[in-house]
Scaffold this motif. Structure first.
Motif: not given
Length: 132
Positions: A47-69
């Protein structure tokens, strides 16, 4: 003799940095690729809520590592990948799941292209050696 030793040490340093950055970059990119593929699966089955939560995890991981990458790879494709990943939460809210899946697939393809373009080869090593 000292100059030869220094030259060898600098060359070995350049090779070491190149190998390390390639391994680190490829590992991180493969992790993001896996996360995005999981998002595709979630978009088809959950459902939509699980997808939103999982997407936010990916975006947060990106923000955490994007400067390094970005410091490892000075490539226009990284900016494009960042645009895609950071826009995913808005796509969930304002578009359909088909577009969301298409953007995830586009991001996975961009990651594959970046990995291919950043493969370690002698030209990359020598370029870094010249910069040092």
């Amino acid at each position: 003799m000292k100059r030869v030793i220094i030259a060898v040490v600098l060359l070995l340093s350049a090779v070491s940095v190149s190998v390390w950055s390639n391994i680190t970059f490829e590992k991180n990119m493969k992790e993001f690729s896996s996360m995005l593929e999981n998002l595709i699966v979630h978009s088809e089955k959950t459902d939509g809520e699980i997808l939103k939560t999982e997407t936010e995890k990916v975006v947060d991981a990106w923000y955490a590592s994007s400067a390094f990458l970005h410091s490892l790879v000075a490539h226009e494709g990284m900016d494009e990948l960042e645009k895609i990943i950071t826009s995913l939460p808005l796509i969930i809210e304002h578009s359909d799941r088909e577009e969301f899946r298409n953007e995830c697939i586009k991001a996975v393809n961009q990651i594959d292209n970046l990995i291919d373009s950043e493969k370690l080869n002698i030209g990359n090593v020598l370029f870094i050696g010249v910069m040092i």
